[in-house]
Design a protein around this motif. Structure first.
Motif, PDB file in Angstrom:
ATOM      1  N   TYR A 433       0.702  -1.274  -0.119  1.00  0.00           N
ATOM      2  CA  TYR A 433       0.066   0.070  -0.024  1.00  0.00           C
ATOM      3  C   TYR A 433       0.795   1.310  -0.043  1.00  0.00           C
ATOM      4  CZ  TYR A 433      -2.484   4.243   1.761  1.00  0.00           C
ATOM      5  OH  TYR A 433      -2.890   5.164   2.063  1.00  0.00           O
ATOM      6  N   THR A 434       1.880   1.221   0.978  1.00  0.00           N
ATOM      7  CA  THR A 434       2.814   2.354   0.915  1.00  0.00           C
ATOM      8  C   THR A 434       3.456   2.658  -0.463  1.00  0.00           C
ATOM      9  OG1 THR A 434       4.542   1.165   1.882  1.00  0.00           O
ATOM     10  CG2 THR A 434       3.010   2.333   3.343  1.00  0.00           C
ATOM     11  N   LYS A 435       3.858   1.635  -1.366  1.00  0.00           N
ATOM     12  CA  LYS A 435       4.622   1.864  -2.347  1.00  0.00           C
ATOM     13  C   LYS A 435       3.461   2.269  -3.479  1.00  0.00           C
ATOM     14  CE  LYS A 435       6.690  -1.856  -2.057  1.00  0.00           C
ATOM     15  NZ  LYS A 435       7.607  -2.916  -2.636  1.00  0.00           N
ATOM     16  N   PHE A 436       2.307   2.024  -3.255  1.00  0.00           N
ATOM     17  CA  PHE A 436       1.335   2.149  -4.414  1.00  0.00           C
ATOM     18  C   PHE A 436       1.190   3.805  -4.772  1.00  0.00           C
ATOM     19  CE2 PHE A 436      -3.102   3.271  -5.277  1.00  0.00           C
ATOM     20  CZ  PHE A 436      -3.304   2.818  -6.732  1.00  0.00           C
ATOM     21  N   ILE A 437       1.285   4.246  -5.753  1.00  0.00           N
ATOM     22  CA  ILE A 437       1.005   5.807  -5.850  1.00  0.00           C
ATOM     23  C   ILE A 437      -0.096   5.773  -6.622  1.00  0.00           C
ATOM     24  CG2 ILE A 437       1.741   7.656  -7.443  1.00  0.00           C
ATOM     25  CD1 ILE A 437       3.602   7.045  -5.513  1.00  0.00           C
ATOM     26  N   PRO A 438      -1.314   6.716  -6.298  1.00  0.00           N
ATOM     27  CA  PRO A 438      -2.657   6.856  -6.639  1.00  0.00           C
ATOM     28  C   PRO A 438      -2.467   7.296  -8.192  1.00  0.00           C
ATOM     29  CG  PRO A 438      -2.283   8.023  -4.647  1.00  0.00           C
ATOM     30  CD  PRO A 438      -1.059   7.409  -4.968  1.00  0.00           C
ATOM     31  N   PRO A 439      -3.646   6.866  -8.959  1.00  0.00           N
ATOM     32  CA  PRO A 439      -3.697   7.121 -10.414  1.00  0.00           C
ATOM     33  C   PRO A 439      -3.874   8.633 -10.574  1.00  0.00           C
ATOM     34  CG  PRO A 439      -5.820   6.086  -9.731  1.00  0.00           C
ATOM     35  CD  PRO A 439      -4.542   6.006  -8.536  1.00  0.00           C
ATOM     36  N   ASN A 440      -3.313   8.990 -11.862  1.00  0.00           N
ATOM     37  CA  ASN A 440      -3.671  10.321 -12.164  1.00  0.00           C
ATOM     38  C   ASN A 440      -2.808  11.396 -11.259  1.00  0.00           C
ATOM     39  OD1 ASN A 440      -5.195   9.972 -14.659  1.00  0.00           O
ATOM     40  ND2 ASN A 440      -6.774   9.020 -13.058  1.00  0.00           N
ATOM     41  N   TYR A 441      -1.707  11.158 -10.438  1.00  0.00           N
ATOM     42  CA  TYR A 441      -1.255  11.827  -9.546  1.00  0.00           C
ATOM     43  C   TYR A 441      -0.174  12.688 -10.094  1.00  0.00           C
ATOM     44  CZ  TYR A 441       0.346  12.524  -4.576  1.00  0.00           C
ATOM     45  OH  TYR A 441       0.733  13.045  -3.471  1.00  0.00           O
ATOM     46  N   HIS A 442      -0.500  14.093 -10.474  1.00  0.00           N
ATOM     47  CA  HIS A 442       0.282  14.800 -11.112  1.00  0.00           C
ATOM     48  C   HIS A 442       0.606  16.115 -10.557  1.00  0.00           C
ATOM     49  CE1 HIS A 442      -0.606  12.469 -14.517  1.00  0.00           C
ATOM     50  NE2 HIS A 442      -1.966  12.538 -14.324  1.00  0.00           N
ATOM     51  N   THR A 443      -0.430  16.741  -9.553  1.00  0.00           N
ATOM     52  CA  THR A 443       0.245  17.883  -9.231  1.00  0.00           C
ATOM     53  C   THR A 443      -0.486  18.124  -7.484  1.00  0.00           C
ATOM     54  OG1 THR A 443      -2.192  18.832  -9.815  1.00  0.00           O
ATOM     55  CG2 THR A 443      -0.551  19.486 -11.344  1.00  0.00           C
ATOM     56  N   PRO A 444       0.225  17.103  -6.957  1.00  0.00           N
ATOM     57  CA  PRO A 444       0.118  17.297  -5.374  1.00  0.00           C
ATOM     58  C   PRO A 444       0.311  18.340  -4.682  1.00  0.00           C
ATOM     59  CG  PRO A 444       2.116  16.125  -5.776  1.00  0.00           C
ATOM     60  CD  PRO A 444       1.547  16.442  -7.013  1.00  0.00           C
ATOM     61  N   PRO A 445      -0.355  18.957  -3.585  1.00  0.00           N
ATOM     62  CA  PRO A 445      -1.162  17.916  -2.874  1.00  0.00           C
ATOM     63  C   PRO A 445      -2.564  18.155  -3.405  1.00  0.00           C
ATOM     64  CG  PRO A 445      -0.779  20.172  -1.714  1.00  0.00           C
ATOM     65  CD  PRO A 445       0.165  20.306  -2.773  1.00  0.00           C
ATOM     66  N   TYR A 446      -3.116  16.981  -3.156  1.00  0.00           N
ATOM     67  CA  TYR A 446      -4.747  16.868  -3.231  1.00  0.00           C
ATOM     68  C   TYR A 446      -5.538  17.005  -2.175  1.00  0.00           C
ATOM     69  CZ  TYR A 446      -3.314  15.589  -8.262  1.00  0.00           C
ATOM     70  OH  TYR A 446      -2.723  15.640  -9.401  1.00  0.00           O
ATOM     71  N   LEU A 447      -4.859  16.709  -0.934  1.00  0.00           N
ATOM     72  CA  LEU A 447      -5.558  16.687   0.070  1.00  0.00           C
ATOM     73  C   LEU A 447      -5.329  17.963   1.161  1.00  0.00           C
ATOM     74  CD1 LEU A 447      -7.714  14.861   1.491  1.00  0.00           C
ATOM     75  CD2 LEU A 447      -5.980  13.553   2.644  1.00  0.00           C
ATOM     76  N   THR A 448      -6.186  18.423   2.046  1.00  0.00           N
ATOM     77  CA  THR A 448      -5.724  19.291   3.089  1.00  0.00           C
ATOM     78  C   THR A 448      -6.401  18.885   4.125  1.00  0.00           C
ATOM     79  OG1 THR A 448      -5.959  21.817   3.648  1.00  0.00           O
ATOM     80  CG2 THR A 448      -7.693  20.848   2.578  1.00  0.00           C
ATOM     81  N   ALA A 449      -5.825  19.413   5.463  1.00  0.00           N
ATOM     82  CA  ALA A 449      -6.479  19.312   6.745  1.00  0.00           C
ATOM     83  C   ALA A 449      -6.964  20.670   7.187  1.00  0.00           C
ATOM     84  CB  ALA A 449      -5.356  18.835   7.711  1.00  0.00           C
ATOM     85  N   GLU A 450      -6.993  21.495   6.429  1.00  0.00           N
ATOM     86  CA  GLU A 450      -7.551  23.044   6.858  1.00  0.00           C
ATOM     87  C   GLU A 450      -9.012  22.920   6.995  1.00  0.00           C
ATOM     88  OE1 GLU A 450      -8.412  27.411   4.994  1.00  0.00           O
ATOM     89  OE2 GLU A 450      -6.873  26.208   4.507  1.00  0.00           O
ATOM     90  N   PRO A 451      -9.510  23.167   8.175  1.00  0.00           N
ATOM     91  CA  PRO A 451     -10.893  22.982   8.641  1.00  0.00           C
ATOM     92  C   PRO A 451     -11.814  24.248   8.135  1.00  0.00           C
ATOM     93  CG  PRO A 451      -9.765  23.887  10.584  1.00  0.00           C
ATOM     94  CD  PRO A 451      -8.841  23.761   9.406  1.00  0.00           C
ATOM     95  N   GLU A 452     -13.121  23.539   8.088  1.00  0.00           N
ATOM     96  CA  GLU A 452     -14.139  24.899   7.753  1.00  0.00           C
ATOM     97  C   GLU A 452     -14.708  25.182   9.074  1.00  0.00           C
ATOM     98  OE1 GLU A 452     -17.841  25.299   4.683  1.00  0.00           O
ATOM     99  OE2 GLU A 452     -17.075  23.509   4.992  1.00  0.00           O
ATOM    100  N   VAL A 453     -14.608  26.193   9.657  1.00  0.00           N
ATOM    101  CA  VAL A 453     -15.095  26.701  11.063  1.00  0.00           C
ATOM    102  C   VAL A 453     -16.324  27.439  10.883  1.00  0.00           C
ATOM    103  CG1 VAL A 453     -14.630  28.025  12.917  1.00  0.00           C
ATOM    104  CG2 VAL A 453     -12.720  26.927  11.599  1.00  0.00           C
ATOM    105  N   THR A 454     -17.553  26.957  11.713  1.00  0.00           N
ATOM    106  CA  THR A 454     -18.683  27.605  11.459  1.00  0.00           C
ATOM    107  C   THR A 454     -18.975  28.257  12.970  1.00  0.00           C
ATOM    108  OG1 THR A 454     -19.510  25.831  10.131  1.00  0.00           O
ATOM    109  CG2 THR A 454     -21.259  26.986  11.373  1.00  0.00           C
TER     110      THR A 454
END
Length: 589
Positions: A433-454
């Motif tokens: 799993y750790t060696k597996f690269i997601p498909p169409n992985y061209h311009t990371p980062p694709y994920l963020t931890a920034e929250p939406e605050v209400t």
């Protein structure tokens, strides 16, 4: 449950900043005492994404009707990465945090002598029925429940919170959800949060230990930060900044305490350098956002730098390569802030003038059901990736939440991933799993931890807040959640008329429903915890909206390897507000 990386909350000795442990957590707190990417790795080495946590379902031997066993074992297979590559017809794809990828087909092989399970067994035509008794059901449901009543006056101000109830029910083994609750000691307010892990519980465990400290530090005035830093420099006792409210099963990682403390100290040193002390106003929304982002950055940096201690080096990599969503509430008087990253939810229970209940959503899911999230992702990447960034309602066709802690496979460059894996321990380098690269992985980062605050200003009609991981919201509508909790808290759940919702009900069926209601009123069915009461309904509700003991018994009897087919981990915190105090705040203005 003692062992490497865990310790009972009661077992930790008082130290520098509090009484929780010799860990960084213990040095900064006072404790009053007591689906995503699951990848089981079957080998002699330590599993990459697993941590031991008590599972209530282990209290009793799994009891399933023979006819169910015949159906289940008919599809038996032995798979090193079953949550990625095995598409069982009995597991809906929306139950999995990752959609199966063709690259993992080679990791799945038929279980040895699988024909013995399908051909070698013969069952009686009339299967026996086995059910858990009501006391056994209660033992499972109440194994992880926790309640805390807040003093009306904490020495600084009158609290708008009466108390809270929390509980967890595992589906994964071990459970991947976590929960946290703490009172801020150097500032005002209370923090409560639920954390939903995927690819194991390493990341959710780390976030549940660390995030509140980052938030508390972000809220501290410049003078207090200086005082804490000077105390560390001189070796003096530190000011406690958090008082934890924990179930005995909620633990801190002692081995990583020094590492975590050093990262936190670096953060407050930077805050001291950035803040000259001229401004005394603290923006809670900004503090929450900065804390989320900084912790995620530290998780990533710790994994890149590594540690000379082999255990710690492996731990920080496990945390970074697994992931977790978070939904956190900060309550200070009538000011309620909810910071959400992922697809857990915060729901406000409001009692109308006629006594009915309505649900007010205080968070947005960060997944494919949120059009704004899809648009955000498309805008952050080139136009030629518009069709690949979200496929089959998942990030890059794989990950269900669009925001999360950890998950560096969706954040690091390919070169950085390869470099860290190659220089890491054998358990990491040998894991597919750790060696597996997601498909169409061209311009990371694709994920963020920034929250939406209400932000929400509490009113007297706002009676309670429900924080829960998606395991609850997948099984119950938000309005039903608020109604059940509201009726429970007001003692009205035994007095409401039974609704049959258009079903044709015979007189005998109605008699059975009324008899069941009467049975619930006995002590054996009575819940003393609102979160437990909600879990009972989430797992055992029938088509009439009442708890069916037979159904509840069946669901709780499922063995660990099958429970995840039917539901996710469920973690709930129910916060009850003091309407009189909230009303007094309004009158003062």
């Amino acid at each position: 449950m003692e062992g490497p990386g865990r310790a009972s909350a009661r077992a930790w000795a008082p130290t520098a900043l509090g009484c929780d442990s010799a860990s960084w957590a213990g040095r900064m707190c006072v404790c009053p005492g007591p689906r995503r990417i699951g990848i089981p790795v079957r080998s002699s080495s330590l599993p990459l994404f697993s941590d031991a946590m008590p599972a209530p379902t282990q209290l009793f031997f799994p009891l399933i009707r023979n006819c169910e066993l015949s159906r289940i074992y008919g599809t038996a297979c032995y798979c090193h990465h079953k949550h990625l590559c095995c598409s069982s017809p009995y597991i809906p794809q929306n139950r999995l945090r990752y959609t199966p990828h063709p690259a993992y087909a080679t990791f799945c092989r038929p279980k040895e002598n699988w024909w013995q399970y399908t051909q070698g067994r013969r069952y009686a035509s009339t299967p026996q029925k086995f059910y858990l008794t009501p006391p056994q059901v209660n033992s499972i449901l109440k194994a992880n429940e926790y309640s805390f009543k807040v003093p009306e006056f904490d020495g600084k101000n009158v609290s708008s919170i009466l108390g809270f109830d929390s509980n967890q029910l595992p589906a994964n083994a071990p459970i991947e959800d976590r929960r946290s609750a703490a009172t801020c000691l150097q500032t005002r307010g209370m923090l409560l949060g639920v954390f939903d892990g995927h690819a194991g519980c390493a990341c959710s465990q780390a976030v549940s230990e660390r995030l509140f400290y980052y938030i508390a530090v972000s809220l501290l005035p410049h003078e207090t930060l200086l005082e804490i830093e000077n105390a560390v420099e001189s070796g003096r006792a530190l000011l406690p900044i958090l008082q934890w409210h924990k179930h005995p099963n909620d633990y801190f990682s002692k081995e990583a305490s020094k590492l975590y403390f050093n990262s936190l100290r670096t953060y407050w040193q930077e805050l001291i350098d950035l803040n000259t002390g001229e401004s005394t106003d603290i923006d809670v929304k900004e503090a929450l956002i900065n804390a989320f982002k900084r912790l995620d950055n530290d998780i990533s940096l710790e994994a890149q730098v590594g540690d000379p201690n082999s255990f710690l080096n492996y731990l920080v990599l496990r945390v970074a390569f697994s992931g977790a969503t978070a939904c956190v509430a900060h309550v200070d008087g009538v000011d309620l802030h909810v910071a959400n990253t992922g697809d857990s939810r915060a729901m406000l229970g409001v009692q109308e003038e006629d006594g009915s209940w309505s649900a007010v959503t205080l968070s947005n899911d960060h997944n494919a059901q949120n059009e704004r999230e899809i648009e955000r992702l498309k805008l952050e990447h080139p136009k030629n990736e518009a069709k690949s960034v979200v496929k089959q309602d998942r990030l890059l066709g794989l990950l269900m939440p669009f925001r999360a802690f950890g998950d560096v496979k969706f954040k690091w460059s390919i070169d950085l991933q390869k470099r860290v894996i190659e220089s890491g321990p054998d358990q990491l380098n040998d894991n597919e799993y750790t060696k597996f690269i997601p498909p169409n992985y061209h311009t990371p980062p694709y994920l963020t931890a920034e929250p939406e605050v209400t932000y929400h200003r509490l009113r007297p009609q706002d009676k309670f807040l429900v924080l829960a991981t998606d395991g609850l919201w997948e099984t119950m509508h938000r309005q039903d959640v608020v109604r059940i909790v509201g009726e429970y808290l007001t003692g009205m759940h035994h007095q409401q008329p039974i609704a049959v919702g258009g079903y044709k009900v015979t007189l005998g069926q109605m008699h059975g429903l009324l008899t069941e209601r009467r049975a619930k009123m006995s002590s054996v069915f009575e819940d003393q915890n609102a979160a437990t009461h909600l879990i009972r309904h989430a797992v055992g509700n029938n088509e009439f909206g009442t708890v069916d003991h037979e159904r509840l018994s069946k669901m709780l009897s499922l063995p660990e390897e099958l429970a995840r087919m039917y539901r996710d981990d469920i973690t709930i915190i129910v916060v009850q507000f003091n309407s009189h105090v909230v009303g007094a705040y309004q009158n003062q203005e």
